[in-house]
Design a protein around this motif. Structure first.
Motif, PDB file in Angstrom:
ATOM      1  N   GLU A 130      10.121  -2.551   6.937  1.00 45.31           N
ATOM      2  CA  GLU A 130      11.560  -2.536   7.233  1.00 45.31           C
ATOM      3  C   GLU A 130      12.338  -1.772   6.162  1.00 45.31           C
ATOM      4  O   GLU A 130      13.268  -1.028   6.473  1.00 45.31           O
ATOM      5  CB  GLU A 130      12.100  -3.959   7.398  1.00 45.31           C
ATOM      6  N   PHE A 131      11.961  -1.938   4.893  1.00 42.91           N
ATOM      7  CA  PHE A 131      12.608  -1.154   3.839  1.00 42.91           C
ATOM      8  C   PHE A 131      12.331   0.334   4.037  1.00 42.91           C
ATOM      9  O   PHE A 131      13.209   1.167   3.851  1.00 42.91           O
ATOM     10  CB  PHE A 131      12.151  -1.601   2.446  1.00 42.91           C
ATOM     11  N   ALA A 132      11.106   0.682   4.404  1.00 42.61           N
ATOM     12  CA  ALA A 132      10.763   2.089   4.648  1.00 42.61           C
ATOM     13  C   ALA A 132      11.565   2.657   5.810  1.00 42.61           C
ATOM     14  O   ALA A 132      12.034   3.801   5.746  1.00 42.61           O
ATOM     15  CB  ALA A 132       9.264   2.222   4.918  1.00 42.61           C
ATOM     16  N   LYS A 133      11.740   1.873   6.852  1.00 46.37           N
ATOM     17  CA  LYS A 133      12.538   2.325   8.011  1.00 46.37           C
ATOM     18  C   LYS A 133      13.971   2.650   7.592  1.00 46.37           C
ATOM     19  O   LYS A 133      14.620   3.496   8.199  1.00 46.37           O
ATOM     20  CB  LYS A 133      12.564   1.257   9.100  1.00 46.37           C
ATOM     21  N   LEU A 134      14.453   1.959   6.554  1.00 43.99           N
ATOM     22  CA  LEU A 134      15.808   2.195   6.060  1.00 43.99           C
ATOM     23  C   LEU A 134      15.858   3.340   5.046  1.00 43.99           C
ATOM     24  O   LEU A 134      16.915   3.634   4.493  1.00 43.99           O
ATOM     25  CB  LEU A 134      16.373   0.917   5.441  1.00 43.99           C
ATOM     26  N   GLY A 135      14.717   3.967   4.803  1.00 52.65           N
ATOM     27  CA  GLY A 135      14.678   5.150   3.956  1.00 52.65           C
ATOM     28  C   GLY A 135      14.228   4.940   2.531  1.00 52.65           C
ATOM     29  O   GLY A 135      14.142   5.893   1.755  1.00 52.65           O
ATOM     30  N   ALA A 136      13.923   3.713   2.139  1.00 50.31           N
ATOM     31  CA  ALA A 136      13.504   3.443   0.762  1.00 50.31           C
ATOM     32  C   ALA A 136      12.087   3.951   0.514  1.00 50.31           C
ATOM     33  O   ALA A 136      11.254   3.979   1.426  1.00 50.31           O
ATOM     34  CB  ALA A 136      13.563   1.945   0.479  1.00 50.31           C
ATOM     35  N   SER A 137      11.809   4.322  -0.720  1.00 51.07           N
ATOM     36  CA  SER A 137      10.430   4.542  -1.167  1.00 51.07           C
ATOM     37  C   SER A 137       9.878   3.158  -1.482  1.00 51.07           C
ATOM     38  O   SER A 137      10.546   2.361  -2.137  1.00 51.07           O
ATOM     39  CB  SER A 137      10.403   5.416  -2.420  1.00 51.07           C
ATOM     40  N   VAL A 138       8.677   2.871  -0.990  1.00 52.99           N
ATOM     41  CA  VAL A 138       8.159   1.514  -1.083  1.00 52.99           C
ATOM     42  C   VAL A 138       6.820   1.485  -1.805  1.00 52.99           C
ATOM     43  O   VAL A 138       5.880   2.197  -1.439  1.00 52.99           O
ATOM     44  CB  VAL A 138       7.995   0.896   0.324  1.00 52.99           C
ATOM     45  N   ALA A 139       6.738   0.663  -2.837  1.00 54.16           N
ATOM     46  CA  ALA A 139       5.475   0.374  -3.513  1.00 54.16           C
ATOM     47  C   ALA A 139       5.067  -1.031  -3.103  1.00 54.16           C
ATOM     48  O   ALA A 139       5.895  -1.944  -3.101  1.00 54.16           O
ATOM     49  CB  ALA A 139       5.645   0.463  -5.023  1.00 54.16           C
ATOM     50  N   ILE A 140       3.811  -1.170  -2.723  1.00 56.37           N
ATOM     51  CA  ILE A 140       3.335  -2.481  -2.296  1.00 56.37           C
ATOM     52  C   ILE A 140       2.154  -2.905  -3.158  1.00 56.37           C
ATOM     53  O   ILE A 140       1.358  -2.081  -3.586  1.00 56.37           O
ATOM     54  CB  ILE A 140       2.957  -2.498  -0.802  1.00 56.37           C
ATOM     55  N   ALA A 141       2.077  -4.192  -3.410  1.00 56.09           N
ATOM     56  CA  ALA A 141       1.000  -4.737  -4.226  1.00 56.09           C
ATOM     57  C   ALA A 141       0.300  -5.860  -3.478  1.00 56.09           C
ATOM     58  O   ALA A 141       0.932  -6.618  -2.743  1.00 56.09           O
ATOM     59  CB  ALA A 141       1.557  -5.262  -5.545  1.00 56.09           C
ATOM     60  N   ASP A 142      -1.002  -5.922  -3.673  1.00 56.53           N
ATOM     61  CA  ASP A 142      -1.817  -6.981  -3.080  1.00 56.53           C
ATOM     62  C   ASP A 142      -3.138  -6.999  -3.840  1.00 56.53           C
ATOM     63  O   ASP A 142      -3.462  -6.035  -4.541  1.00 56.53           O
ATOM     64  CB  ASP A 142      -2.051  -6.701  -1.591  1.00 56.53           C
ATOM     65  N   LEU A 143      -3.904  -8.058  -3.689  1.00 58.57           N
ATOM     66  CA  LEU A 143      -5.229  -8.115  -4.287  1.00 58.57           C
ATOM     67  C   LEU A 143      -6.274  -7.398  -3.427  1.00 58.57           C
ATOM     68  O   LEU A 143      -7.302  -6.972  -3.928  1.00 58.57           O
ATOM     69  CB  LEU A 143      -5.674  -9.571  -4.477  1.00 58.57           C
ATOM     70  N   ASN A 144      -6.005  -7.273  -2.127  1.00 58.84           N
ATOM     71  CA  ASN A 144      -6.962  -6.723  -1.179  1.00 58.84           C
ATOM     72  C   ASN A 144      -6.726  -5.226  -0.976  1.00 58.84           C
ATOM     73  O   ASN A 144      -5.779  -4.814  -0.309  1.00 58.84           O
ATOM     74  CB  ASN A 144      -6.856  -7.476   0.149  1.00 58.84           C
ATOM     75  N   GLU A 145      -7.612  -4.414  -1.548  1.00 56.57           N
ATOM     76  CA  GLU A 145      -7.446  -2.963  -1.502  1.00 56.57           C
ATOM     77  C   GLU A 145      -7.510  -2.415  -0.075  1.00 56.57           C
ATOM     78  O   GLU A 145      -6.776  -1.488   0.273  1.00 56.57           O
ATOM     79  CB  GLU A 145      -8.502  -2.297  -2.374  1.00 56.57           C
ATOM     80  N   GLU A 146      -8.363  -2.977   0.761  1.00 55.54           N
ATOM     81  CA  GLU A 146      -8.475  -2.491   2.146  1.00 55.54           C
ATOM     82  C   GLU A 146      -7.187  -2.761   2.928  1.00 55.54           C
ATOM     83  O   GLU A 146      -6.718  -1.898   3.670  1.00 55.54           O
ATOM     84  CB  GLU A 146      -9.682  -3.113   2.849  1.00 55.54           C
ATOM     85  N   LEU A 147      -6.641  -3.946   2.759  1.00 60.54           N
ATOM     86  CA  LEU A 147      -5.367  -4.257   3.428  1.00 60.54           C
ATOM     87  C   LEU A 147      -4.261  -3.332   2.931  1.00 60.54           C
ATOM     88  O   LEU A 147      -3.409  -2.888   3.715  1.00 60.54           O
ATOM     89  CB  LEU A 147      -4.972  -5.716   3.197  1.00 60.54           C
ATOM     90  N   LEU A 148      -4.271  -3.039   1.645  1.00 52.42           N
ATOM     91  CA  LEU A 148      -3.268  -2.134   1.066  1.00 52.42           C
ATOM     92  C   LEU A 148      -3.338  -0.748   1.702  1.00 52.42           C
ATOM     93  O   LEU A 148      -2.309  -0.160   2.043  1.00 52.42           O
ATOM     94  CB  LEU A 148      -3.467  -1.988  -0.441  1.00 52.42           C
ATOM     95  N   LYS A 149      -4.542  -0.221   1.865  1.00 56.52           N
ATOM     96  CA  LYS A 149      -4.709   1.110   2.459  1.00 56.52           C
ATOM     97  C   LYS A 149      -4.121   1.151   3.862  1.00 56.52           C
ATOM     98  O   LYS A 149      -3.420   2.097   4.230  1.00 56.52           O
ATOM     99  CB  LYS A 149      -6.183   1.499   2.489  1.00 56.52           C
TER     100      LYS A 149
END
Length: 185
Positions: A25-44
């Motif tokens: 939703e932040f990306a849809k509004l034009g923001a650059s988004v960094a996401i963090a998680d422990l699961n690298e596959e889910l992140l990709k």
């Protein structure tokens, strides 16, 4: 609809679920988004999903209960995007069980990720936002943080802690140009 074109947003626990939706939703509004998680596959997968909406995304493997891990992730955000405007501390886990079923290790895990994780993330985020003189931190609590629920005592306690912590930090940084709020889905 707001235009967040020049904003940089960081979301923890964004490999899936609510965190991933928040990031999209932040990306849809034009923001650059960094996401963090422990699961690298889910992140990709989440990065690809964010980019499919035209957003710029950065996936970071990070552990919200480890201060150095969070500092390293946030430094990567700043080195990539130049700043940090919004942080959404969403990483969390849930556990179900009666008081007889919950073991001390279960309690520790829930409290560590849900409460300590918000503390550690906020601490690292403020190290970037305070020198900027601006920013917004949004902590994911829960409706469970506003009332007791049977068979969720450790989860409820962790979310009450998030709300109390958020209220305290909001007062602590009130004059710095940084806002701190909690949401309760």
């Amino acid at each position: 609809m707001s235009n967040l074109k020049d904003q940089v947003v960081f979301v923890t626990g964004a490999g899936g679920g609510i965190g991933k939706i928040i990031a999209i939703e932040f990306a849809k509004l034009g923001a650059s988004v960094a996401i963090a998680d422990l699961n690298e596959e889910l992140l990709k997968t989440a990065v690809k999903d964010i980019e499919s909406y035209g957003g710029q995304a950065l996936g970071l493997v990070a552990n919200v209960i480890d201060l150095e891990s969070m500092r390293a992730a946030l430094q990567k955000v700043v080195s990539t995007f130049g700043r940090l405007d919004v942080a959404v501390n969403n990483a969390g886990v849930v556990g179900i069980g009666s008081i007889e079923e919950i073991e001390p290790a279960d309690w520790d895990k829930i409290m560590s990720v849900n409460s300590k994780g918000v503390f550690v993330s906020t601490k690292a985020e403020l190290e970037i936002m305070k020198p900027q003189g601006s920013g917004a931190i949004i902590n994911s609590a829960s409706i469970a943080g506003k009332m007791g629920m049977a068979h969720l005592s450790h989860y409820v306690a962790s979310k009450f802690a998030v709300i109390g912590f958020t209220n305290s930090i909001a007062k602590e940084v009130a004059t710095t140009g940084i806002t701190v709020n909690a949401i309760c889905p």
